[in-house]
Scaffold this motif. Structure first.
Motif, PDB file in Angstrom:
ATOM      1  N   ALA A 194      50.698  40.887  34.691  1.00  0.00           N
ATOM      2  CA  ALA A 194      51.987  40.668  35.352  1.00  0.00           C
ATOM      3  C   ALA A 194      52.047  39.295  36.009  1.00  0.00           C
ATOM      4  O   ALA A 194      53.118  38.675  36.075  1.00  0.00           O
ATOM      5  CB  ALA A 194      52.233  41.758  36.389  1.00  0.00           C
TER       6      ALA A 194
ATOM      7  N   SER B 109      58.572  50.402  40.381  1.00  0.00           N
ATOM      8  CA  SER B 109      58.652  49.692  41.663  1.00  0.00           C
ATOM      9  C   SER B 109      59.301  48.324  41.463  1.00  0.00           C
ATOM     10  O   SER B 109      60.109  47.872  42.286  1.00  0.00           O
ATOM     11  CB  SER B 109      57.251  49.530  42.265  1.00  0.00           C
ATOM     12  N   HIS B 110      58.950  47.664  40.381  1.00  0.00           N
ATOM     13  CA  HIS B 110      59.527  46.356  40.064  1.00  0.00           C
ATOM     14  C   HIS B 110      61.051  46.450  39.945  1.00  0.00           C
ATOM     15  O   HIS B 110      61.775  45.551  40.398  1.00  0.00           O
ATOM     16  CB  HIS B 110      58.909  45.856  38.759  1.00  0.00           C
TER      17      HIS B 110
ATOM     18  N   PHE C 247      54.041  50.736  38.539  1.00  0.00           N
ATOM     19  CA  PHE C 247      54.263  49.301  38.720  1.00  0.00           C
ATOM     20  C   PHE C 247      55.685  48.911  38.294  1.00  0.00           C
ATOM     21  O   PHE C 247      56.411  48.251  39.044  1.00  0.00           O
ATOM     22  CB  PHE C 247      53.222  48.530  37.902  1.00  0.00           C
ATOM     23  N   ILE C 248      56.080  49.327  37.097  1.00  0.00           N
ATOM     24  CA  ILE C 248      57.368  48.908  36.542  1.00  0.00           C
ATOM     25  C   ILE C 248      58.537  49.516  37.315  1.00  0.00           C
ATOM     26  O   ILE C 248      59.540  48.837  37.605  1.00  0.00           O
ATOM     27  CB  ILE C 248      57.467  49.270  35.054  1.00  0.00           C
TER      28      ILE C 248
ATOM     29  N   CYS D 173      52.296  51.477  42.155  1.00  0.00           N
ATOM     30  CA  CYS D 173      53.233  51.052  43.207  1.00  0.00           C
ATOM     31  C   CYS D 173      52.578  50.048  44.142  1.00  0.00           C
ATOM     32  O   CYS D 173      53.195  49.037  44.531  1.00  0.00           O
ATOM     33  CB  CYS D 173      53.720  52.260  44.004  1.00  0.00           C
TER      34      CYS D 173
ATOM     35  N   LEU E  26      47.816  44.083  36.885  1.00  0.00           N
ATOM     36  CA  LEU E  26      48.195  43.078  37.880  1.00  0.00           C
ATOM     37  C   LEU E  26      47.973  41.673  37.327  1.00  0.00           C
ATOM     38  O   LEU E  26      48.794  40.771  37.543  1.00  0.00           O
ATOM     39  CB  LEU E  26      47.398  43.281  39.167  1.00  0.00           C
TER      40      LEU E  26
ATOM     41  N   TYR F 216      51.948  41.800  43.572  1.00  0.00           N
ATOM     42  CA  TYR F 216      52.727  40.954  42.655  1.00  0.00           C
ATOM     43  C   TYR F 216      54.037  40.513  43.308  1.00  0.00           C
ATOM     44  O   TYR F 216      54.451  39.357  43.168  1.00  0.00           O
ATOM     45  CB  TYR F 216      53.006  41.742  41.379  1.00  0.00           C
ATOM     46  N   ARG F 217      54.673  41.425  44.039  1.00  0.00           N
ATOM     47  CA  ARG F 217      55.959  41.123  44.672  1.00  0.00           C
ATOM     48  C   ARG F 217      55.808  40.035  45.723  1.00  0.00           C
ATOM     49  O   ARG F 217      56.673  39.142  45.832  1.00  0.00           O
ATOM     50  CB  ARG F 217      56.518  42.394  45.319  1.00  0.00           C
TER      51      ARG F 217
ATOM     52  N   TYR G 239      52.073  46.631  42.577  1.00  0.00           N
ATOM     53  CA  TYR G 239      53.320  45.876  42.509  1.00  0.00           C
ATOM     54  C   TYR G 239      53.574  45.116  43.808  1.00  0.00           C
ATOM     55  O   TYR G 239      54.128  44.010  43.792  1.00  0.00           O
ATOM     56  CB  TYR G 239      54.508  46.793  42.218  1.00  0.00           C
TER      57      TYR G 239
END
Length: 380
Positions: free
Chosen positions: A266, A61-62, A58-59, A216, A263, A222-223, A219
């Motif tokens: 975040a 990818s962020h 996740f991070i 991933c 998720l 979230y994105r 994210y």
């Protein structure tokens, strides 16, 4: 759809790293406590590593997915940054275990034959000891997960390639990642006879893959737009983890619940995250890597010393002594963070920045229209 602007610091996820590390610590230290029971949730403490793996996907990818998708990603700089993050403390704890092992041998004490498994040293030094390249589970055992992370770092462009192409369909990506995780877990257990979530030195590089892919994919959700009810998702994920771990349910349920927790956290603002966004909680998250890496060296040293001082038989410590030993672990970790981890990371990243600055300066001088040719140069 244009991604919504989101907070860059994600403090609650930093704090979550400490909670994951604490779960692993309980799993590691519980056998040293003189009690006649082990909570089922403690026996599932190895799943704290899975939480780290999902967080990692996740991070990273962020931080890097946008650049990777837009062809601005510099693979060499990325790998150097990851080496600066994990390698110095890995080397320090590796040396620490060597010193403790050699000291025990010199003192005539009996140690596990695999602790000083010199044949595994080359794989340890190259961080490939979780790729099936180490003959034994030697030295600092938790470092197998750093080797697994290194595998995921090397493969990050492949994860990013897939994620970027699914960015417009994030829930499809999450569904696919979840199905991949479930399928791989079931297939591996059927073939190997044990759960992939229990693999370390032999199959650790494979163990990270489904978790990293899930991170991933999460994210991407979230994105596109953080969840509107992030707190409810976080609560549901935490409850799912607690219930499944306490009941000894299939590990896949716990890992997927960890994904929901990540998720949800975040998607929460720092104000909504409350104590998870507080400075003390974030600091504990920042030293969580040190907590994880010094856990076993500290256990070897502190438990042996405490057992000798208190006369504890079979190294089974009373509750009061055990609590002191465990409570001192974050103190030792903070020391390693400020003395080894952070200064080394800063120094290595500084080296990379100076190198880039020199390259930029050279390029500017070469391309300058006012540059004067030196006598030794020839125009071709």
């Amino acid at each position: 759809m244009t991604p919504v602007s989101t907070p860059a610091d994600l403090r609650a996820l930093t704090s979550l790293r400490f909670l994951a590390a604490a779960w692993v610590v309980m799993f590691t230290f519980w056998p040293d406590l003189k009690v006649g029971f082990v909570p089922v949730a403690v026996t599932r403490g190895y799943l704290g590593v899975e939480t780290f793996f999902v967080l990692s996907g996740f991070i990273l990818s962020h931080v890097y997915l946008q650049a990777a998708g837009e062809k601005r990603f510099r693979y060499g700089d990325f790998l150097w940054a990851r080496i600066a993050r994990v390698y110095p403390l890995h080397l320090a704890t590796l040396a620490g275990i060597m010193a403790l092992g050699l000291g025990a041998v010199a003192a005539g004490l009996t140690i596990d034959a695999n602790v000083l498994g010199w044949a595994s040293l080359p794989a340890q030094l190259t961080m490939t000891h979780a790729w099936g390249l180490a003959p034994a589970a030697a030295f600092n055992h938790p470092s197998w997960s750093i080797s697994a992370e290194w595998f995921a770092y090397l493969a990050f462009p492949a994860f990013a390639f897939v994620a970027w192409r699914l960015r417009a369909r994030p829930w499809l990506a999450v569904t696919g990642a979840a199905l991949f995780l479930i399928g791989l877990y079931l297939a591996f257990e059927a073939a190997a006879g044990f759960s992939l979530t229990e693999a370390t030195f032999a199959w650790g590089a494979l163990r990270i893959v489904p978790c990293f892919a899930l991170g991933c994919a999460l994210y991407l959700v979230y994105r596109r737009a953080p969840l509107k009810r992030g707190g409810l998702w976080a609560a549901a994920g935490a409850t799912g983890m607690a219930v499944s771990a306490s009941l000894g349910a299939w590990d896949g349920f716990t890992v997927l619940s960890a994904g929901a927790l990540i998720l949800g956290l975040a998607s929460m603002t720092n104000a909504e995250a409350g104590w998870l966004a507080s400075k003390p909680a974030v600091y504990l998250g920042e030293i969580s890597y040190s907590i994880y890496m010094v856990c076993v060296p500290w256990q070897i040293l502190a438990v042996n010393v405490a057992a000798r001082l208190t006369g504890a038989e079979d190294k089974q410590l009373s509750l009061a002594v055990w609590l002191v030993v465990v409570a001192l672990l974050p103190v030792v970790a903070a020391l390693s963070y400020h003395v080894v981890e952070r200064p080394a990371r800063t120094a290595l990243r500084g080296m990379a920045e100076r190198r880039r600055a020199r390259q930029a300066d050279t390029a500017d001088r070469v391309n300058s229209p006012e540059r004067v040719l030196q006598p030794s140069e020839t125009i071709v």
